[in-house]
Design an enzyme around this catalytic site. Structure first.
Site, PDB file in Angstrom:
ATOM      1  CB  CYS A   2      -0.482  -0.274   1.414  1.00  0.00           C
ATOM      2  SG  CYS A   2      -2.274   1.288   1.187  1.00  0.00           S
TER       3      CYS A   2
ATOM      4  CB  CYS B  75       3.973  -1.741  -8.033  1.00  0.00           C
ATOM      5  SG  CYS B  75       4.341  -3.345  -7.474  1.00  0.00           S
TER       6      CYS B  75
ATOM      7  CB  CYS C 228      -4.332   1.827  -2.247  1.00  0.00           C
ATOM      8  SG  CYS C 228      -2.147   2.549  -2.111  1.00  0.00           S
TER       9      CYS C 228
END
Length: 154
Positions: A17, A96, A89
């Site tokens: 997240c 990422c 999220c």
């Protein structure tokens, strides 16, 4: 020896997240409590913001104590090879980091309770947002590891 072999058989899953303060912490807590026999679970964030006290409280209501978990930056886990990274999220999904070739990245987004709570008129209303997202995360975790393994077979 059997216990060590069993540990190696579990899927290594990272819940990622933005701040590792709420949603990914809830996911880690539920995965440990409900699926610890089949999932070796971790959570981290693109940033480390500390545990959200409302998240800790609503998880305690659900019988899962995450107070001993801590907020971690994803770089702290760079030496672990994960089977799956589950971004919970949109910001984490869009930002990422790159993981090893065998790691599968899956996005399963959940609303952001702290953001929703900003417009709440009372603490009870704020907590209702946390509880709803907590319950959605629990429902998702209950589908593991089958859900993730089905993605591996595609």
């Amino acid at each position: 020896m059997k216990d060590q072999a069993k540990l190696k058989e579990r899927l290594r899953v990272l819940f990622l997240c933005t701040g590792n303060s709420c949603r990914s912490q809830m996911a880690e807590g539920f995965a440990r409590a409900l699926k610890g026999d089949v999932i070796e679970t971790y959570s981290a964030g693109i940033e480390a913001r500390g545990l959200d006290p409302f998240a800790v409280g609503v998880m305690r209501e659900a019988g899962v104590d995450i107070a001993g978990q801590r907020s971690k930056h994803v770089d702290e886990l760079k030496d672990i090879t994960f089977d799956f990274v589950v971004t919970v999220c949109g910001h984490a999904n869009e930002n990422c980091p790159i993981f090893s070739g065998k790691t599968k990245i899956v996005h399963v987004g959940f609303d952001d309770p702290p953001e929703l709570a900003k417009s709440a008129q009372s603490e009870a209303e704020a907590l209702a947002h946390y509880r709803r997202v907590r319950d959605e995360i629990r429902s998702f975790i209950a589908q593991l590891p089958e859900y993730l393994e089905s993605l591996s077979n595609q």
